[in-house]
Design a protein around this motif. Sequence first.
Motif, PDB file in Angstrom:
ATOM      1  N   MET A 169     -12.264 -68.013 -55.306  1.00  0.00           N
ATOM      2  CA  MET A 169     -12.667 -66.783 -55.976  1.00  0.00           C
ATOM      3  C   MET A 169     -12.511 -65.597 -55.015  1.00  0.00           C
ATOM      4  N   ASP A 170     -12.827 -65.810 -53.733  1.00  0.00           N
ATOM      5  CA  ASP A 170     -12.642 -64.763 -52.731  1.00  0.00           C
ATOM      6  C   ASP A 170     -11.151 -64.510 -52.479  1.00  0.00           C
ATOM      7  N   ARG A 187     -27.596 -65.404 -63.701  1.00  0.00           N
ATOM      8  CA  ARG A 187     -26.620 -64.416 -63.232  1.00  0.00           C
ATOM      9  C   ARG A 187     -26.866 -64.200 -61.750  1.00  0.00           C
ATOM     10  N   THR A 188     -25.798 -64.163 -60.984  1.00  0.00           N
ATOM     11  CA  THR A 188     -25.937 -63.989 -59.547  1.00  0.00           C
ATOM     12  C   THR A 188     -25.786 -62.520 -59.155  1.00  0.00           C
ATOM     13  N   TYR A 189     -26.118 -62.244 -57.906  1.00  0.00           N
ATOM     14  CA  TYR A 189     -25.657 -61.020 -57.273  1.00  0.00           C
ATOM     15  C   TYR A 189     -24.149 -61.159 -57.058  1.00  0.00           C
ATOM     16  N   GLN A 190     -23.514 -60.133 -56.564  1.00  0.00           N
ATOM     17  CA  GLN A 190     -22.122 -60.287 -56.152  1.00  0.00           C
ATOM     18  C   GLN A 190     -22.093 -61.255 -54.965  1.00  0.00           C
ATOM     19  N   GLY A 212     -16.786 -58.821 -53.971  1.00  0.00           N
ATOM     20  CA  GLY A 212     -17.175 -60.174 -54.312  1.00  0.00           C
ATOM     21  C   GLY A 212     -17.074 -60.492 -55.795  1.00  0.00           C
ATOM     22  N   THR A 213     -17.655 -61.620 -56.170  1.00  0.00           N
ATOM     23  CA  THR A 213     -17.563 -62.174 -57.518  1.00  0.00           C
ATOM     24  C   THR A 213     -18.947 -62.311 -58.134  1.00  0.00           C
ATOM     25  N   LEU A 214     -19.057 -61.966 -59.402  1.00  0.00           N
ATOM     26  CA  LEU A 214     -20.278 -62.198 -60.174  1.00  0.00           C
ATOM     27  C   LEU A 214     -20.151 -63.540 -60.883  1.00  0.00           C
TER      28      LEU A 214
END
Length: 278
Positions: A169-170, A187-190, A212-214
């Motif tokens: 993902m990165d 749901r995450t942080y980034q 980053g990715t959510l």
Amino acid sequence: NIAHDAFNWERTLEVATRENPDLAFVLSAGDQTEHAKANSSENKDVETQYAGYLAAEALANLPVATAIGNHESSGTAYLNHFNNPNQTGQGTTAAGGDYYFSYGDALFIVLNSNNDNGAEHDAAMAAAVESHKDAKWRIVMFHHDIYGAGAPHANTDGAAKRSYLAPLMDKYNVDVCLTGHDHTYSRTYQILDGKAIDYGDKDGGTITNPQGTLYMTANSGTGSKYYDVISTPNYYVAEMSQEQVPTYSTIEMTANSFAIKTYRVENDGTATDTGDGI
């Protein structure tokens, strides 16, 4: 219970399409059915389960893009019901493998997370990105919640897949990763390089050019098999909930914005905004 789940799945889609008449397609993050094993004795009712899933009236006119869940991975029934585009031949199990498609400014990459070969998923994602280099948004969907909050899997098999999926993902600058598996909402942080980035409440509730990715994990849409959330949230969890009510989420995209909102499907057939969105 097939009849129970089919009824509630039909109602969830009916409410979602009524409240959002301009929907383009449905994303379904795996375990469309309970059974799809290679063993015929475990597979005896799989066609009835697929009938319950596919009979929903909304799906007569609305495409659905599905990920392969752990309950579907071992048998070929999934292949008999879904004709996925741009199949890469990577990340395969008996049910199929990784594929991708584009919609407007967005590139969608769907991985078979039942396959643990990170190099194969890397190759699939490279092919997908090459197909739409100028995509404004990159969205990945797979079944296992590698950054989830469900008690059964968040700290076990989901987390175990994090070591080879999260770096991809990165590497490919994925904006949003959509998952299932834990039958809870989170749901995450980034997330970037394994670290959580909390942007707080900026720009009136929006985040501009986040890094980053959510990661989002969908709850059950059929009103069954709800799992509890973990007792102590992991560092990456921004929001989590389990109200034991079917939910669905909507994604709205423009060239410059991306928004997700999640709704409860009430017993009276109405939708209620859960208040969590990004």
